[in-house]
Design a protein around this motif. Structure first.
Motif, PDB file in Angstrom:
ATOM      1  N   GLU A 172     -35.983 -43.410  10.401  1.00 46.01           N
ATOM      2  CA  GLU A 172     -36.289 -42.983   8.817  1.00 46.01           C
ATOM      3  C   GLU A 172     -35.553 -44.238   8.200  1.00 46.01           C
ATOM      4  OE1 GLU A 172     -37.515 -41.357   5.341  1.00 46.01           O
ATOM      5  OE2 GLU A 172     -37.666 -40.548   7.313  1.00 46.01           O
ATOM      6  N   GLU A 225     -27.931 -45.509   2.269  1.00 48.60           N
ATOM      7  CA  GLU A 225     -28.104 -44.487   2.890  1.00 48.60           C
ATOM      8  C   GLU A 225     -27.628 -44.412   4.311  1.00 48.60           C
ATOM      9  OE1 GLU A 225     -32.343 -43.273   3.280  1.00 48.60           O
ATOM     10  OE2 GLU A 225     -32.643 -44.087   0.969  1.00 48.60           O
ATOM     11  N   ASP A 229     -39.078 -50.252  14.961  1.00 43.03           N
ATOM     12  CA  ASP A 229     -38.981 -48.663  15.576  1.00 43.03           C
ATOM     13  C   ASP A 229     -38.343 -48.998  16.906  1.00 43.03           C
ATOM     14  OD1 ASP A 229     -41.090 -48.875  17.054  1.00 43.03           O
ATOM     15  OD2 ASP A 229     -42.043 -47.347  15.406  1.00 43.03           O
ATOM     16  N   ARG A 235     -31.567 -39.878  11.406  1.00 37.34           N
ATOM     17  CA  ARG A 235     -31.820 -41.314  10.707  1.00 37.34           C
ATOM     18  C   ARG A 235     -32.641 -42.083  11.833  1.00 37.34           C
ATOM     19  NH1 ARG A 235     -32.641 -43.404   5.932  1.00 37.34           N
ATOM     20  NH2 ARG A 235     -31.586 -41.715   5.018  1.00 37.34           N
ATOM     21  N   ASN A 283     -33.736 -41.265  15.812  1.00 37.14           N
ATOM     22  CA  ASN A 283     -33.802 -40.179  16.665  1.00 37.14           C
ATOM     23  C   ASN A 283     -33.957 -40.736  18.039  1.00 37.14           C
ATOM     24  OD1 ASN A 283     -34.618 -37.752  18.051  1.00 37.14           O
ATOM     25  ND2 ASN A 283     -36.196 -37.171  16.778  1.00 37.14           N
ATOM     26  N   ARG A 285     -32.289 -33.250  11.587  1.00 37.96           N
ATOM     27  CA  ARG A 285     -32.713 -34.425  10.922  1.00 37.96           C
ATOM     28  C   ARG A 285     -32.105 -35.405  11.595  1.00 37.96           C
ATOM     29  NH1 ARG A 285     -32.455 -34.692   5.483  1.00 37.96           N
ATOM     30  NH2 ARG A 285     -33.683 -36.243   5.412  1.00 37.96           N
ATOM     31  N   GLU A 295     -28.832 -37.494  10.732  1.00 39.00           N
ATOM     32  CA  GLU A 295     -28.917 -37.526   9.177  1.00 39.00           C
ATOM     33  C   GLU A 295     -27.665 -36.958   8.650  1.00 39.00           C
ATOM     34  OE1 GLU A 295     -30.194 -39.237   5.839  1.00 39.00           O
ATOM     35  OE2 GLU A 295     -30.979 -39.596   7.673  1.00 39.00           O
ATOM     36  N   PRO A 298     -38.131 -51.278   7.906  1.00 38.29           N
ATOM     37  CA  PRO A 298     -38.781 -50.220   8.227  1.00 38.29           C
ATOM     38  C   PRO A 298     -40.006 -50.383   9.303  1.00 38.29           C
ATOM     39  CG  PRO A 298     -39.069 -51.082   6.080  1.00 38.29           C
ATOM     40  CD  PRO A 298     -38.222 -51.548   6.688  1.00 38.29           C
TER      41      PRO A 298
END
Length: 197
Positions: free
Chosen positions: A49, A110, A43, A5, A7, A3, A12, A40
């Motif tokens: 994420e 996070e 990108d 955060r 990619n 996973r 993650e 968000p």
């Protein structure tokens, strides 16, 4: 599966290190990645994420951080997001864990961006007795982290400055290089993946 955060840049829940020469735009790139996560809708071709980010600054101050992130965000067509937090740090991370952990909990952080490695470990990045507790503190926090570091001087192959643990402890390590002509506004940043677990 693995996973991320961002990619393929940030694993993650794992520590990532990016290091490079002074003036290689490492801090600016770290701020850019923080914006990617806290905005968000942004990108730029990466799978991101979204989440709240805490920027731990051991080198400058809030005014400098605000100016630079405001300029970066404006260039991308955004205001500074609500999910991007800042803390000016004085004490080594390992001795400041409780206070940082409270912010992580209160703000639902996070991702941590730590700028930079040398001061965050107590000013002795070559001393493994300082570096190992640093990574222990990151592990205790249990979230995705990006540490920004400097490069070893006079080495045939450029490595992170200090103890070999700066390479051994992170799950992923990138060397950052910058190319920019003095007459041009464009800046090209290269990431060279030096280690992955």
């Amino acid at each position: 599966g693995i996973r991320y955060r961002i990619n393929p840049l940030l694993l993650e829940g794992q520590p990532t290190l990016m290091y490079g020469e002074g003036g290689a735009a490492k801090s600016a790139f770290g701020m850019y990645l923080a914006l990617m996560i806290s905005l968000p809708v942004l990108d730029r071709g990466f799978a991101v994420e979204p989440g709240a980010v805490l920027y731990l600054d051991y080198e400058t101050d809030h005014n400098d951080f605000k100016r630079r992130t405001t300029e970066l965000a404006a260039g991308l067509g955004y205001d500074i997001p609500n999910g991007l937090y800042y803390r000016r740090c004085i004490h080594p991370l390992a001795s400041d864990t409780s206070a940082i952990q409270r912010i992580i909990t209160d703000k639902a952080i996070e991702v941590l961006v730590i700028d930079s490695a040398g001061l965050a470990c107590g000013g002795q990045p070559q001393d493994e007795s300082q570096v190992i507790p640093y990574f222990g503190a990151l592990r205790q926090m249990g979230i995705t982290t990006l540490t920004i570091g400097h490069v070893a001087k006079n080495a045939e192959h450029k490595t992170p400055f200090g103890s070999v643990y700066w390479t051994n402890m992170p799950r992923s390590v990138y060397e950052v290089k910058k190319v920019q002509n003095e007459e041009e506004d464009d800046l090209v940043i290269g990431l060279y993946h030096r280690k992955v677990n």
